[in-house]
Design a protein around this motif. Structure first.
Motif, PDB file in Angstrom:
ATOM      1  N   UNK A  89     -13.943 -22.824 -23.199  1.00 38.86           N
ATOM      2  CA  UNK A  89     -14.174 -22.950 -21.757  1.00 38.86           C
ATOM      3  C   UNK A  89     -13.852 -24.386 -21.367  1.00 38.86           C
ATOM      4  N   UNK A  90     -13.088 -24.542 -20.293  1.00 40.78           N
ATOM      5  CA  UNK A  90     -12.684 -25.881 -19.881  1.00 40.78           C
ATOM      6  C   UNK A  90     -12.588 -25.939 -18.358  1.00 40.78           C
ATOM      7  N   UNK A  91     -12.639 -27.143 -17.831  1.00 36.15           N
ATOM      8  CA  UNK A  91     -12.566 -27.326 -16.379  1.00 36.15           C
ATOM      9  C   UNK A  91     -11.109 -27.278 -15.930  1.00 36.15           C
ATOM     10  N   UNK A  92     -10.839 -26.496 -14.901  1.00 39.05           N
ATOM     11  CA  UNK A  92      -9.478 -26.346 -14.397  1.00 39.05           C
ATOM     12  C   UNK A  92      -9.055 -27.577 -13.605  1.00 39.05           C
ATOM     13  N   UNK A  93      -7.811 -28.022 -13.831  1.00 41.40           N
ATOM     14  CA  UNK A  93      -7.269 -29.143 -13.060  1.00 41.40           C
ATOM     15  C   UNK A  93      -7.029 -28.736 -11.615  1.00 41.40           C
ATOM     16  N   UNK A  94      -6.824 -27.421 -11.386  1.00 41.70           N
ATOM     17  CA  UNK A  94      -6.460 -26.961 -10.051  1.00 41.70           C
ATOM     18  C   UNK A  94      -7.622 -27.041  -9.066  1.00 41.70           C
ATOM     19  N   UNK A  95      -8.775 -26.498  -9.481  1.00 44.37           N
ATOM     20  CA  UNK A  95      -9.884 -26.451  -8.515  1.00 44.37           C
ATOM     21  C   UNK A  95     -11.207 -26.969  -9.074  1.00 44.37           C
ATOM     22  N   UNK A  96     -11.190 -27.498 -10.295  1.00 46.81           N
ATOM     23  CA  UNK A  96     -12.416 -28.042 -10.865  1.00 46.81           C
ATOM     24  C   UNK A  96     -13.370 -26.981 -11.381  1.00 46.81           C
ATOM     25  N   UNK A  97     -12.987 -25.696 -11.283  1.00 51.01           N
ATOM     26  CA  UNK A  97     -13.841 -24.615 -11.779  1.00 51.01           C
ATOM     27  C   UNK A  97     -13.704 -24.460 -13.286  1.00 51.01           C
ATOM     28  N   UNK A  98     -14.662 -23.757 -13.885  1.00 48.74           N
ATOM     29  CA  UNK A  98     -14.600 -23.516 -15.326  1.00 48.74           C
ATOM     30  C   UNK A  98     -13.785 -22.259 -15.606  1.00 48.74           C
ATOM     31  N   UNK A  99     -12.939 -22.342 -16.646  1.00 55.66           N
ATOM     32  CA  UNK A  99     -12.111 -21.191 -17.033  1.00 55.66           C
ATOM     33  C   UNK A  99     -12.245 -20.976 -18.535  1.00 55.66           C
ATOM     34  N   UNK A 100     -12.123 -19.714 -18.955  1.00 50.41           N
ATOM     35  CA  UNK A 100     -12.119 -19.418 -20.386  1.00 50.41           C
ATOM     36  C   UNK A 100     -10.723 -19.039 -20.830  1.00 50.41           C
ATOM     37  N   UNK A 101     -10.336 -19.536 -21.998  1.00 52.77           N
ATOM     38  CA  UNK A 101      -9.035 -19.209 -22.577  1.00 52.77           C
ATOM     39  C   UNK A 101      -9.257 -18.655 -23.971  1.00 52.77           C
ATOM     40  N   UNK A 102      -8.601 -17.516 -24.256  1.00 54.05           N
ATOM     41  CA  UNK A 102      -8.663 -16.974 -25.604  1.00 54.05           C
ATOM     42  C   UNK A 102      -7.445 -17.474 -26.361  1.00 54.05           C
ATOM     43  N   UNK A 103      -7.688 -18.110 -27.502  1.00 51.75           N
ATOM     44  CA  UNK A 103      -6.600 -18.738 -28.254  1.00 51.75           C
ATOM     45  C   UNK A 103      -6.656 -18.290 -29.704  1.00 51.75           C
ATOM     46  N   UNK A 104      -5.494 -18.302 -30.354  1.00 51.26           N
ATOM     47  CA  UNK A 104      -5.434 -17.884 -31.755  1.00 51.26           C
ATOM     48  C   UNK A 104      -4.507 -18.798 -32.540  1.00 51.26           C
ATOM     49  N   UNK A 105      -4.649 -18.693 -33.866  1.00 47.32           N
ATOM     50  CA  UNK A 105      -3.712 -19.317 -34.799  1.00 47.32           C
ATOM     51  C   UNK A 105      -3.574 -20.828 -34.577  1.00 47.32           C
ATOM     52  N   UNK A 106      -2.321 -21.314 -34.519  1.00 52.51           N
ATOM     53  CA  UNK A 106      -2.118 -22.767 -34.498  1.00 52.51           C
ATOM     54  C   UNK A 106      -2.741 -23.421 -33.267  1.00 52.51           C
ATOM     55  N   UNK A 107      -2.638 -22.760 -32.109  1.00 51.14           N
ATOM     56  CA  UNK A 107      -3.205 -23.356 -30.894  1.00 51.14           C
ATOM     57  C   UNK A 107      -4.732 -23.423 -30.999  1.00 51.14           C
ATOM     58  N   UNK A 108      -5.346 -22.360 -31.538  1.00 50.53           N
ATOM     59  CA  UNK A 108      -6.801 -22.368 -31.738  1.00 50.53           C
ATOM     60  C   UNK A 108      -7.188 -23.492 -32.704  1.00 50.53           C
ATOM     61  N   UNK A 109      -6.397 -23.649 -33.751  1.00 50.60           N
ATOM     62  CA  UNK A 109      -6.660 -24.702 -34.736  1.00 50.60           C
ATOM     63  C   UNK A 109      -6.572 -26.089 -34.089  1.00 50.60           C
TER      64      UNK A 109
END
Ligand code: ZN
Length: 156
Positions: free
Chosen positions: A88-108
């Motif tokens: 979960x991270x703060x969006x640069x666009x509107x300052x809201x919190x967003x969740x991203x599902x990540x896998x493999x190298x990006x998750x690492x």
């Protein structure tokens, strides 16, 4: 860390520039001497991701792979990481919190960068013996050379 403003956007652009110049796949603010909970990741496998006050809210799986770090170049070690995460991270666009599902190298890479924000290096995940060996090698390698952070300061 407060609101997302033009200054933070500028700082994030600088982080990306520094990361790409160093051919890294991730860079945390505190690696360039800025005490903010901000990091960037671009592994080339997924769209680049900006991490502002990031928090891993779910993780699964375990995978062991070799990692390196721009803060300790030329030193590599095998680290266990979750294979899939939800961050979960703060969006640069509107300052809201967003969740991203990540896998493999990006998750690492995201787990590695969030570790940096918490003052943890990939070396800290290794056995004490392996860590001592690599730190010895690192000391030898960097004799007489400026550290990564010093090099960034000298260039600005
Ligand atoms: Zn690193």
């Amino acid at each position: 860390m407060g609101e997302v403003d033009a200054e933070i956007e500028r700082f994030i652009r600088n982080l990306f520039d520094t990361m790409y110049a160093a051919r890294g796949v991730g860079l945390a603010a505190n690696q360039v001497g800025i005490a903010r909970r901000v990091a960037v990741v671009d592994t080339g496998e997924d769209p680049a991701i900006v991490l502002i006050d990031p928090e891993i809210v779910d993780r699964e799986g375990k995978h062991r792979a070799e990692e390196g770090c721009l803060s300790i170049p030329e030193i590599f070690g095998d680290v266990n990481r979750a294979t899939r995460i939800i961050v979960e991270t703060t969006s640069l666009e509107d300052g809201g919190r967003r969740q991203h599902e990540l896998a493999d190298l990006t998750a690492r890479a995201v787990q590695h960068e969030i570790d940096h924000l918490n003052g943890v290096l990939f070396l800290d995940h290794l056995s004490p013996l392996k860590r001592r060996m690599l730190l010895k090698k690192w000391k030898k390698l960097r004799q007489g050379k400026p550290g990564y952070i010093e090099a960034v300061r000298a260039a600005s």
